[in-house]
Design a protein around this motif. Structure first.
Motif, mmCIF file in Angstrom:
data_model
loop_
_atom_site.group_PDB
_atom_site.id
_atom_site.type_symbol
_atom_site.label_atom_id
_atom_site.label_comp_id
_atom_site.label_asym_id
_atom_site.label_seq_id
_atom_site.Cartn_x
_atom_site.Cartn_y
_atom_site.Cartn_z
ATOM 1 N N ASN A 4 -2.170 11.815 -2.891
ATOM 2 C CA ASN A 4 -2.071 10.458 -2.029
ATOM 3 C C ASN A 4 -0.898 10.015 -1.497
ATOM 4 O O ASN A 4 -0.049 9.739 -2.355
ATOM 5 C CB ASN A 4 -2.562 9.602 -3.011
ATOM 6 N N ARG A 5 -0.519 10.541 -0.418
ATOM 7 C CA ARG A 5 0.925 10.344 0.186
ATOM 8 C C ARG A 5 1.468 9.255 0.130
ATOM 9 O O ARG A 5 2.600 8.816 -0.044
ATOM 10 C CB ARG A 5 1.047 10.956 1.773
ATOM 11 N N ALA A 6 0.577 8.165 0.624
ATOM 12 C CA ALA A 6 1.279 6.607 0.477
ATOM 13 C C ALA A 6 1.403 6.052 -0.638
ATOM 14 O O ALA A 6 2.467 5.439 -0.813
ATOM 15 C CB ALA A 6 -0.112 5.965 1.296
ATOM 16 N N LEU A 7 0.730 6.619 -1.762
ATOM 17 C CA LEU A 7 1.004 6.153 -3.125
ATOM 18 C C LEU A 7 2.345 6.892 -3.641
ATOM 19 O O LEU A 7 3.104 5.957 -3.984
ATOM 20 C CB LEU A 7 -0.220 6.620 -4.109
ATOM 21 N N SER A 8 2.303 7.937 -3.459
ATOM 22 C CA SER A 8 3.592 8.720 -3.719
ATOM 23 C C SER A 8 4.891 8.189 -3.082
ATOM 24 O O SER A 8 6.099 7.899 -3.366
ATOM 25 C CB SER A 8 3.642 10.232 -3.319
ATOM 26 N N GLU A 9 4.588 7.944 -1.826
ATOM 27 C CA GLU A 9 5.893 7.268 -1.071
ATOM 28 C C GLU A 9 6.266 5.909 -1.250
ATOM 29 O O GLU A 9 7.303 5.534 -1.402
ATOM 30 C CB GLU A 9 5.519 7.357 0.702
ATOM 31 N N ALA A 10 5.260 5.266 -1.835
ATOM 32 C CA ALA A 10 5.525 3.663 -2.276
ATOM 33 C C ALA A 10 6.361 3.877 -3.730
ATOM 34 O O ALA A 10 7.234 3.250 -3.814
ATOM 35 C CB ALA A 10 4.093 3.085 -2.443
#
Length: 66
Positions: A4-10
């Motif tokens: 989950n790229r968006a969650l990891s970047e957040a």
């Protein structure tokens, strides 16, 4: 592992904002550098304490190469 790229970047952004940025020194203070060219080593503390230290510019060599 689920991606989950968006969650990891957040999470990375939050970690950076909450942990890294507060630990970075942002204030600066002017500094005057002075030195005394030692006649030989070792030097007793009483001799070094009475020595005359002269200011020198940034980028000047700190002493002779080893």
């Amino acid at each position: 592992m689920q991606e989950n790229r968006a969650l990891s970047e957040a999470r990375i952004a939050r970690f950076f904002d909450e942990r890294i940025l507060p630990a970075v020194y942002s204030n600066t203070t002017p500094l005057v550098i002075s030195a005394w060219e030692v006649p030989g080593e070792p030097v007793e503390f009483s001799v070094a304490r009475q020595a005359t230290f002269t200011p020198f510019a940034e980028g000047t060599r700190w002493g002779k190469p080893w």
